[in-house]
Structure formats: structure tokens, C-alpha cells
Design a protein around this motif. Structure first.
Motif, PDB file in Angstrom:
ATOM      1  N   ALA A  29      35.545  13.842  28.364  1.00 21.45           N
ATOM      2  CA  ALA A  29      36.795  14.033  27.706  1.00 21.45           C
ATOM      3  C   ALA A  29      38.093  14.873  28.306  1.00 21.45           C
ATOM      4  CB  ALA A  29      36.357  14.622  26.245  1.00 21.45           C
ATOM      5  N   ALA A  30      37.696  15.745  28.867  1.00 18.63           N
ATOM      6  CA  ALA A  30      38.748  16.579  29.766  1.00 18.63           C
ATOM      7  C   ALA A  30      39.307  15.443  30.785  1.00 18.63           C
ATOM      8  CB  ALA A  30      38.123  17.750  30.186  1.00 18.63           C
ATOM      9  N   ARG A  31      38.238  14.828  31.406  1.00 17.48           N
ATOM     10  CA  ARG A  31      39.043  13.775  32.508  1.00 17.48           C
ATOM     11  C   ARG A  31      39.530  12.825  32.046  1.00 17.48           C
ATOM     12  NH1 ARG A  31      33.591  14.139  36.739  1.00 17.48           N
ATOM     13  NH2 ARG A  31      34.040  16.448  37.332  1.00 17.48           N
ATOM     14  N   GLN A  32      39.581  12.339  30.930  1.00 20.80           N
ATOM     15  CA  GLN A  32      40.260  11.474  30.076  1.00 20.80           C
ATOM     16  C   GLN A  32      41.519  11.906  29.495  1.00 20.80           C
ATOM     17  OE1 GLN A  32      39.989   8.214  30.396  1.00 20.80           O
ATOM     18  NE2 GLN A  32      37.895   8.364  31.313  1.00 20.80           N
ATOM     19  N   GLY A  33      41.934  13.177  29.991  1.00 25.58           N
ATOM     20  CA  GLY A  33      43.161  13.917  29.630  1.00 25.58           C
ATOM     21  C   GLY A  33      43.133  14.631  28.331  1.00 25.58           C
ATOM     22  N   LEU A  34      42.045  14.649  27.621  1.00 19.53           N
ATOM     23  CA  LEU A  34      41.954  15.414  26.293  1.00 19.53           C
ATOM     24  C   LEU A  34      42.052  16.865  26.444  1.00 19.53           C
ATOM     25  CD1 LEU A  34      41.314  12.568  25.498  1.00 19.53           C
ATOM     26  CD2 LEU A  34      39.731  13.413  23.629  1.00 19.53           C
ATOM     27  N   GLN A  35      42.521  17.408  25.393  1.00 15.89           N
ATOM     28  CA  GLN A  35      42.279  19.142  25.437  1.00 15.89           C
ATOM     29  C   GLN A  35      41.123  19.253  24.612  1.00 15.89           C
ATOM     30  OE1 GLN A  35      44.147  21.650  26.878  1.00 15.89           O
ATOM     31  NE2 GLN A  35      45.268  19.732  27.716  1.00 15.89           N
ATOM     32  N   VAL A  36      40.106  20.053  25.398  1.00 10.24           N
ATOM     33  CA  VAL A  36      38.673  20.023  24.540  1.00 10.24           C
ATOM     34  C   VAL A  36      38.423  21.619  24.266  1.00 10.24           C
ATOM     35  CG1 VAL A  36      36.230  19.800  25.094  1.00 10.24           C
ATOM     36  CG2 VAL A  36      38.324  18.198  26.111  1.00 10.24           C
ATOM     37  N   SER A  37      37.835  21.939  23.111  1.00 15.81           N
ATOM     38  CA  SER A  37      37.068  23.050  22.734  1.00 15.81           C
ATOM     39  C   SER A  37      35.852  23.081  22.970  1.00 15.81           C
ATOM     40  CB  SER A  37      37.418  23.557  21.536  1.00 15.81           C
ATOM     41  OG  SER A  37      38.951  23.858  21.223  1.00 15.81           O
ATOM     42  N   LEU A  38      35.237  23.729  23.849  1.00 14.31           N
ATOM     43  CA  LEU A  38      33.517  23.704  24.315  1.00 14.31           C
ATOM     44  C   LEU A  38      33.191  24.864  23.596  1.00 14.31           C
ATOM     45  CD1 LEU A  38      31.029  22.402  25.256  1.00 14.31           C
ATOM     46  CD2 LEU A  38      31.721  23.543  27.382  1.00 14.31           C
ATOM     47  N   ILE A  39      32.209  24.891  22.702  1.00 12.37           N
ATOM     48  CA  ILE A  39      31.788  26.001  21.837  1.00 12.37           C
ATOM     49  C   ILE A  39      30.132  26.042  22.191  1.00 12.37           C
ATOM     50  CG2 ILE A  39      31.321  27.269  19.841  1.00 12.37           C
ATOM     51  CD1 ILE A  39      33.333  25.238  18.553  1.00 12.37           C
ATOM     52  N   ASN A  40      29.621  27.243  22.828  1.00 15.51           N
ATOM     53  CA  ASN A  40      28.245  27.418  23.059  1.00 15.51           C
ATOM     54  C   ASN A  40      27.719  28.778  22.350  1.00 15.51           C
ATOM     55  OD1 ASN A  40      25.690  26.231  24.245  1.00 15.51           O
ATOM     56  ND2 ASN A  40      26.264  27.740  25.928  1.00 15.51           N
ATOM     57  N   ASP A  41      26.535  28.629  21.803  1.00 11.79           N
ATOM     58  CA  ASP A  41      26.061  30.160  21.217  1.00 11.79           C
ATOM     59  C   ASP A  41      25.423  30.981  22.311  1.00 11.79           C
ATOM     60  OD1 ASP A  41      23.960  28.611  21.492  1.00 11.79           O
ATOM     61  OD2 ASP A  41      23.319  28.718  19.267  1.00 11.79           O
ATOM     62  N   PRO A 112      40.861  21.962  33.774  1.00  5.18           N
ATOM     63  CA  PRO A 112      41.968  22.656  32.969  1.00  5.18           C
ATOM     64  C   PRO A 112      41.925  22.376  31.759  1.00  5.18           C
ATOM     65  CG  PRO A 112      42.804  21.241  34.444  1.00  5.18           C
ATOM     66  CD  PRO A 112      41.292  21.144  34.885  1.00  5.18           C
ATOM     67  N   ASN A 113      41.459  21.108  31.239  1.00  2.00           N
ATOM     68  CA  ASN A 113      41.733  20.552  30.027  1.00  2.00           C
ATOM     69  C   ASN A 113      40.569  21.278  29.015  1.00  2.00           C
ATOM     70  OD1 ASN A 113      43.829  19.257  30.491  1.00  2.00           O
ATOM     71  ND2 ASN A 113      42.889  17.384  30.544  1.00  2.00           N
ATOM     72  N   ILE A 114      39.704  21.998  29.557  1.00  4.91           N
ATOM     73  CA  ILE A 114      38.546  22.851  28.730  1.00  4.91           C
ATOM     74  C   ILE A 114      38.794  24.085  28.462  1.00  4.91           C
ATOM     75  CG2 ILE A 114      35.858  23.025  28.432  1.00  4.91           C
ATOM     76  CD1 ILE A 114      35.506  20.586  30.247  1.00  4.91           C
ATOM     77  N   SER A 115      38.737  24.390  27.228  1.00  5.97           N
ATOM     78  CA  SER A 115      38.556  25.716  26.802  1.00  5.97           C
ATOM     79  C   SER A 115      37.289  26.149  26.331  1.00  5.97           C
ATOM     80  CB  SER A 115      39.475  26.110  25.597  1.00  5.97           C
ATOM     81  OG  SER A 115      40.989  25.877  26.031  1.00  5.97           O
ATOM     82  N   LEU A 116      36.665  27.129  27.045  1.00  8.73           N
ATOM     83  CA  LEU A 116      35.236  27.369  26.877  1.00  8.73           C
ATOM     84  C   LEU A 116      35.044  28.786  25.982  1.00  8.73           C
ATOM     85  CD1 LEU A 116      32.206  26.845  27.653  1.00  8.73           C
ATOM     86  CD2 LEU A 116      32.559  28.392  29.682  1.00  8.73           C
ATOM     87  N   PHE A 117      34.082  28.783  24.876  1.00 10.98           N
ATOM     88  CA  PHE A 117      33.971  29.808  24.105  1.00 10.98           C
ATOM     89  C   PHE A 117      32.655  30.046  24.010  1.00 10.98           C
ATOM     90  CE2 PHE A 117      37.699  27.635  22.650  1.00 10.98           C
ATOM     91  CZ  PHE A 117      38.684  28.741  22.575  1.00 10.98           C
ATOM     92  N   LEU A 118      31.774  30.835  24.851  1.00 11.09           N
ATOM     93  CA  LEU A 118      30.440  31.280  25.137  1.00 11.09           C
ATOM     94  C   LEU A 118      30.256  32.411  23.945  1.00 11.09           C
ATOM     95  CD1 LEU A 118      30.180  31.549  28.954  1.00 11.09           C
ATOM     96  CD2 LEU A 118      29.273  29.563  27.559  1.00 11.09           C
ATOM     97  N   ASN A 119      28.955  32.476  23.659  1.00  9.86           N
ATOM     98  CA  ASN A 119      28.546  33.493  22.804  1.00  9.86           C
ATOM     99  C   ASN A 119      29.199  33.299  21.468  1.00  9.86           C
ATOM    100  OD1 ASN A 119      26.505  35.080  24.515  1.00  9.86           O
ATOM    101  ND2 ASN A 119      28.382  35.686  25.508  1.00  9.86           N
ATOM    102  N   THR A 120      29.528  32.002  20.971  1.00  8.47           N
ATOM    103  CA  THR A 120      30.210  31.793  19.833  1.00  8.47           C
ATOM    104  C   THR A 120      29.372  31.007  18.951  1.00  8.47           C
ATOM    105  OG1 THR A 120      32.486  31.900  21.007  1.00  8.47           O
ATOM    106  CG2 THR A 120      32.334  30.985  18.863  1.00  8.47           C
ATOM    107  N   CYS A 121      29.010  31.353  17.832  1.00 17.03           N
ATOM    108  CA  CYS A 121      27.963  30.815  16.813  1.00 17.03           C
ATOM    109  C   CYS A 121      28.736  30.107  15.938  1.00 17.03           C
ATOM    110  CB  CYS A 121      27.136  31.690  16.310  1.00 17.03           C
ATOM    111  SG  CYS A 121      25.796  31.128  15.307  1.00 17.03           S
TER     112      CYS A 121
END
Length: 746
Positions: A29-41, A112-121
């Protein structure tokens, strides 16, 4: 008392779950130009492939045993695997796995289009008019709360937490046989799933280290299954070599329970088993060379195989994997066997699993990757719309990653056209498939179109071309057990071919020759017998003989030449790797009849002659073998070779893509991969006669993308300088892409 304030995070798409499926979805998604929120617990990415759980990234190549042979997935999951092996050459030995984690982090941080949220449930999902409006996540360690809003949501969480909270329809357990007419399904539906496993790592520290079993751990010699595993029955066997052991996949538990609600009880049971098993290994006296071994690592969380499976517009079933119907909305592939584990895991009296044959690569439709009743929800991974039986194949992580790339790319079209995923199937499927093929995704049978803008007046030249023969034998192999040479054929008929045979006996022997054809171009499966005859080989014969073929080209573009004889008859072979022309052991009792054989049968003088490795193959729309090899191969060389493309009129070129041979017949590999082109130069010639050149050194990827933004190009030349050991240069595809504005005008 300070209250934790909610932070609003807006993006074009929200991806929940940072396993292989989620990573691929987010990056696509990011490489297609989208702003992405990626959430991982979890604190690391990778899911079951992370250093926390330590499962290998397996997929459609089925550990290198797929009847499709060239079966490893392409696209993002290929890039991911190659990068892991490049930075961690000890990955196969399960060493330095924290370094593998950093590769995944690096791939995400590089976007750069990915915002990563680790340890996020994610703990709550908000709905509005039947659509997901937001998801909320809690990051405990930093005492932060987030509300994530986006147009589209992708659930790659494994257990399907977002879809479940949103009320998406889902399945749990095994469907009844009659529901989808699945032979492998039980007569009556039930709630059994596959169980969890905790892996562990054994390591030699070169001095004696004692081990004392913890009080909570089992004395496994007193458990009901002990005698069975001691004897290695039911696919539950200890390996002979314990040093480096990365766990026991069959040490499984929980499939007969609610695998989500009973997660902690299941994890405790598995710990009791792991520490008890290690006590048996170290202290029973049944194992050699274990005094210096330590239990170096025990995974802190179980690797989960199955829980919820969502219901999409299409429920993938056993028959979709075996009969392989045509899907107009195909977006990714699978190919792992239908690997159906015992319901009660280690406590089950039956086999630990049943590996049910899948006849090579199959396509997965997009309709299995979005929810039937929640319009803006897609999913990828082990929670897709598949029956329990089909899930036995689709659940492996490389396959999950391909599905992730598909939905991540689809999210860009949802935004572009302001539609939900179902509308993509109705109106934009061709565009989605074109985007996926451009980015290396494998979709069986789908051919990429060469842009007419570049095709008009295009001429292609090469410095050399490999001949379609294998001339130089190095050893002889007995034909007491049958061997098979699979030869792709371009021409409408095949007349004859020569092989080298030796009769080692003092009397004449009979060579039994059988010719077969196949049905599906992606496979190496002989299905229909074309001819059967015998040749008498004189005593002491040691030379080339002519085999009469005299048959039409089969549907799969390949002729299978089966050779059977006695211990006195031998065929000459070598260790050459010849893309497309593959030799196998012939095993008529096997489902696919063929078994991997690491030698190549020598042959020559195939008539009519075949122009098999023509440089024009690189623009035929296929980026891997499919029936034919579909690539250019240079002649054997120790020097440099080149490919050249000349345009009849000047062209504006935005990007150039090259696809190299990375041995797609392998599931896992050691770095480096010999046929990969390591060093090459690219020269662009412009209409005014000037040139621009750039050099690539140390490439280790299959798909190479170059942003050139060049105007008025009349010629492009690739000068190949080095591989990682192969004496041939191999290129499957060369693609050019015009600037988007130009494409849109056309």
C-alpha cells in the motif's frame, strides 16, 4: 490523576498485524502512495517468523518439492526472503534471528508512508452504518492510546481481532464433508482447529552443562504418548542430531479447545512439555553427544496455526486447490500441501499430520480476501475465507505474504476510485492484476502485456544465446530405477532427441522408453501416455542413441521422457542446471510421478531445433517458467555478456525493471544464489547521441527496479559482469514503464 488522552491517527489504510501478511500489505500500500498505519501487538515484526516464535517462512514451493517445480512465490515475499538471507546467512540454522527481525523493521522503516505502532494492542473497533469507522489501540509501555481512522482496514492479526469486533462473519473448526464436497473433511462438522506449538533451540557450548527439570515440567516418560514418540511413530520422531535442533513441530496442543480463550492454559501446557522433553533428551541416556548441549532458547509465546477464518464472497475449498478452476479475480498463489494436523496434537493417538497432495501452484481469488458483510474490511494471512481443509495449505507464511501484497495493492484502488473491495472485482480487476504483476507477484497463467508504446518497432539483440542441449556428461547413473527427462518444446511437434547410454553388462539389455505429456503449464506432472517402446542396447555400448519422439506438443508444452532399464544400463548425466529442462526420479507410485533429482540427463540434437533461450523471451509477458522457460540465457562464459533494446522512435522512460533467475525451485537457500546476476551496467542512449550510464554492484534481488526518468531514449543496453557463481547469465524479463502522465494520455 492524569488521564491517558486519545491520539487520533488518520491514514488511507490501517493494517492490523505485523506478521508476514501484514508487512507485505503495508509495504504494498505504501509503495502505491498510500499513507499507512501498521499496528502490531508485539515488540518485533514477523509474527510466527519473528525471533519470538521462530517458524521458517514456507510457502508454495513446499520445501522444494512442489510438482510445479518453479514454485517459489514472487513479489514482496520474495524480496523479503532474499533480504533476510542476505543479511543473515545463518537463517536456515536459526541463528541470529534477531538480525532477521531487523531486516523486517528496515523494510518498514524504509517506507516513509508507513507509520509503525509496535506493542500496540487493538482492543475496540467502532462501527458506523455497517462499516468500520475506527479501531482503538493501547500502547501500555508508553501509556498511550490511539484511535486509527482510515477508509479501508486490513486485518492481518491472525486471530482476526478487528473483523471479530466488527461483527464480520467467520468460521471456526472443520466443515462437514457435504458442505463443499471435500473428501478430506469429516462427515460431521466440529469445532476442532489445529493446535499451537512452542519451539525451542538447542546449542552446543563445547563443555558439559547439566540440566535439572523445573518443578512444573512433565516427566514425559509417564505420559500416555511417550512410547509412541520414543519409537518415532505417527510422524512424531526425534532427529538423530540434537545440536542445532530448532524445536519439534509435532509438539502441539490446543486444537480441541477454544484456542483463543484458552491461550494461557495452552501456553502453560506446552511449556510443561518442552521442558520435560528437554529433560528426556539430556538425562535419559538415549541420545548421543548431548552433554555439551544447552536449551538456548524457548519461545515466550506459542506459534498459533488456526483460529477464526472469515467468510468472504468466495470460500476457498479443497476442490479449488486440486481441480484449480479459473478465477477471473486471481491475485496470488499457494501450493503447500493440505497439511492437516491432529486435533489433539501430541495427545492424539493418530498421526501428527496428514500431508495431502496439492497438484502444484493454484490461484487464490480476491473474493476470498474481503468480508462478505463488512464492506471496507479486507484480510490476509491465516484468517482468509477458506475451509479448514483448504486452510491447511493457505496458512503458510509465504502464501500469506502474497495475499498481503494483493490486499495492500487493492487498497490503493479503493482510494483511487473511492470504492470498497467488492467493486474492485466488478470494475477494476485488470488494473489490480496489472499492478501486482508489475511488482513481481505470481499469478498462475496471467501474462503481462508489453506496452504498445515500447513494443512498436522494438528490436532486441544479445551477445550470445545458450543452445538447447546438455552435452558434457560427468557420470553415469543406473536405470534400474526409472529416471525422467522433462523437455519443454516450442514447436508443434517433436521428432527425436539423442541421449548417451552405457550398457555395463556383457550381454544386450533392453531400454524401456515411455513418453508422457502433461495438462497444466505450471506443473511438471506427466499425466497422459504418448508412446511406449523398447530399444535393445548391445553389450558394451557406450555412446549416444536416438530416441524417436514423433509426437505433438502436449498441453503443458513439455514432453516427459521416462527411461527404465536394469542395473547394467546407465544414462549419462551432469550437474548442469538448465532452466526448463529438468531431470527427475520416476516414481509412478507418487501422486506427481516425479521426485526431485539433483542431476541433469545429458541430451542433444533435439529435432526440430528449438530457439529456447531467445532474447525476445524477456518481453513475452512471463517472468518465470510457465510451460516454456521464458527467459534469455547467454552461452557459457567467464566474461561479460549483454542485452540490447533499440526503439524505432525516441521513448520517455520512467522506470526499468529486470527479473533475474533466483532458483525458484528452492524454498530455502543459502546466500548467495548462483544464477543471480550480481553486477551489471545500464547504458541509455538518447536521440542526440549522448549516453547515460549507471552501474549496479552486489545485487541480490530477483526483481530489480530502476527509476530513470529519461526522455528521448533510443537504445537501452545491459552489460552483465558477474553472477554469484553460474557460468551463464539469465534474465526472465525486462520491462519499461512510461511516465504516468504519458500513460494516462495514451
Amino acid at each position: 490523576m492524569e488521564v491517558i488522552k486519545m491520539e487520533l491517527i488518520k491514514a488511507d489504510v490501517t493494517v492490523v498485524g505485523g506478521g508476514i501478511a501484514g508487512i507485505c500489505a503495508a509495504i504494498a500500500a505504501a509503495r502505491q502512495g498510500l499513507q499507512v498505519s501498521l499496528i502490531n501487538d508485539r515488540p518485533v515484526l514477523g509474527g510466527n517468523a519473528s525471533s519470538e516464535v521462530r517458524v521458517h517462512i514456507n510457502g508454495s514451493a513446499y520445501l522444494g518439492n512442489s510438482p510445479s517445480y518453479y514454485a517459489r512465490e514472487g513479489g514482496l515475499v520474495e524480496e523479503l526472503k532474499l533480504k533476510i538471507f542476505h543479511y543473515n546467512p545463518l537463517y536456515n540454522k536459526k541463528l541470529m534471528l534477531s538480525l532477521s527481525d531487523t531486516v523486517l523493521l528496515d523494510m518498514v522503516y524504509d517506507e516513509p508512508n508507513i507509520s509503525l505502532f509496535l506493542n500496540t494492542c487493538v482492543h475496540e473497533t467502532g462501527m458506523e452504518n455497517g462499516r468500520i469507522k475506527w479501531v482503538e489501540g493501547l500502547q501500555l509501555a508508553s501509556e498511550r492510546k490511539f484511535r486509527f481512522e482510515s477508509r479501508t482496514y486490513i486485518d492481518c492479526s491472525g486471530d482476526g481481532i478487528v473483523g471479530y469486533q466488527a461483527g464480520a462473519l467467520f468460521r471456526w473448526g472443520r466443515e462437514a464433508k457435504h458442505e463443499y464436497e471435500e473428501e478430506l473433511a469429516p462427515e460431521v462438522a466440529d469445532h476442532y482447529t489445529m493446535g499451537d506449538t512452542i519451539l525451542f533451540q538447542a546449542r552446543d557450548v563445547e563443555y558439559s552443562v547439566p540440566y535439572k527439570r523445573p518443578g512444573f515440567a512433565y516427566d514425559i516418560t509417564k505420559l500416555a504418548f511417550f512410547e509412541s514418540i520414543k519409537k518415532g511413530l505417527n510422524h512424531r520422531a526425534f532427529p538423530r542430531k540434537i545440536n542445532g535442533l530448532g524445536g519439534l513441530w509435532w509438539l502441539e496442543y490446543g486444537g480441541h479447545m477454544d484456542i483463543i480463550k484458552n491461550n494461557e492454559d495452552i501456553a502453560l501446557e506446552l511449556r510443561k512439555l518442552v521442558y520435560g522433553i528437554w529433560d528426556y533428551i539430556k538425562n535419559s541416556g538415549e541420545f548421543d553427544d548431548v552433554d555439551n548441549l544447552i536449551l538456548d532458547y524457548v519461545c515466550p509465546i506459542p506459534g498459533k496455526r488456526e483460529s477464526r477464518r472469515f467468510i468472504g464472497e468466495h470460500m476457498l475449498s479443497q476442490n479449488d486447490l486440486t481441480a484449480k478452476p479459473h478465477f477471473e479475480d486471481a491475485v496470488s498463489v499457494g501450493g503447500w500441501y493440505m497439511d492437516l494436523h491432529a486435533n489433539k496434537g501430541i495427545y492424539d493417538e493418530g498421526p501428527a499430520t496428514a500431508w495431502n497432495f496439492v497438484p502444484g501452484l493454484y490461484n487464490i481469488p480476491f473474493r476470498s480476501l474481503y468480508s462478505r458483510n463488512i464492506p471496507n474490511l479486507m484480510f490476509a494471512g491465516r484468517n482468509i475465507s477458506a475451509t479448514h481443509v483448504a486452510f491447511g495449505s493457505t496458512r503458510v507464511m509465504a502464501t500469506c505474504g502474497c495475499m498481503g501484497q494483493a490486499v495492500g495493492t487493492a487498497a490503493s484502488l479503493c482510494l483511487k476510485y473511492e470504492v470498497d473491495p467488492a467493486a474492485i472485482v466488478e470494475a477494476h480487476m485488470g488494473e489490480l492484476q496489472a499492478l501486482l504483476l508489475r511488482d513481481g507477484q505470481t499469478i498462475v497463467g496471467l501474462q503481462e502485456e508489453l506496452d504498445p508504446y515500447f513494443a512498436d518497432g522494438l528490436t532486441i539483440r544479445a551477445s550470445s544465446q545458450r543452445s538447447y542441449d546438455n552435452l558434457h556428461p560427468t557420470e553415469e547413473i543406473s536405470l534400474e530405477k526409472g529416471l525422467c527427462l522433462a523437455l519443454p518444446i516450442q514447436t508443434s511437434v517433436a521428432e527425436s532427441v539423442r541421449i548417451k547410454i552405457k550398457n555395463r553388462s556383457e550381454h544386450s539389455e533392453t531400454l524401456h522408453v515411455k513418453l508422457f505429456g502433461g495438462e497444466r503449464k505450471e506443473n511438471y506432472i506427466p499425466t497422459s501416455e504418448l508412446k511406449d517402446y523398447r530399444l535393445v542396447i548391445a553389450a558394451g555400448h557406450d555412446d549416444w542413441i536416438t530416441l524417436e519422439l514423433s509426437c505433438k506438443k502436449p498441453a503443458d508444452d513439455k514432453i516427459y521422457i521416462v527411461l527404465e532399464g536394469t542395473a547394467g544400463l546407465a544414462v549419462y548425466v551432469n550437474e548442469e542446471k538448465m532452466t526448463g529442462a529438468v531431470s527427475f526420479q520416476y516414481k509412478p507410485e507418487e501422486p506427481s510421478r516425479l521426485k526431485k533429482f539433483n542431476k541433469s540427463i545429458c541430451f542433444k540434437d533435439l529435432l526440430p531445433s528449438q530457439n529456447m533461450y531467445n532474447p525476445e523471451n524477456v518481453v513475452n509477458g512471463f517472468s518465470r517458467p510457465y510451460g516454456l522457460p521464458n527467459g534469455w540465457i547467454s552461452e557459457r562464459t567467464e566474461g561479460q555478456e549483454w542485452l540490447e533494446f533499440c526503439f524505432a522512435s525516441p521513448k520517455n522512460v520512467d522506470e526499468i525493471h529486470l527479473v533475474f533467475n533466483s532458483q525458484l525451485n528452492l524454498e530455502h537457500f543459502d546466500d548467495p544464489i548462483e544464477p543471480l546476476i550480481q553486477d551489471y551496467d545500464v547504458t541509455l542512449t538518447f536521440e542526440d547521441g549522448t549516453e547515460s550510464e549507471f552501474k549496479i554492484r552486489g545485487n541480490y534481488l530477483t526483481l530489480n527496479k530502476h527509476k530513470v526518468d529519461a526522455k528521448g531514449v533510443t537504445r537501452i543496453r545491459f552489460n552483465f559482469c558477474a553472477t554469484y557463481g553460474s557460468p551463464y547469465y539469465e534474465v526472465f524479463a525486462v520491462k519499461w514503464f512510461a511516465p504516468k502522465t504519458l500513460s494516462e494520455v495514451r
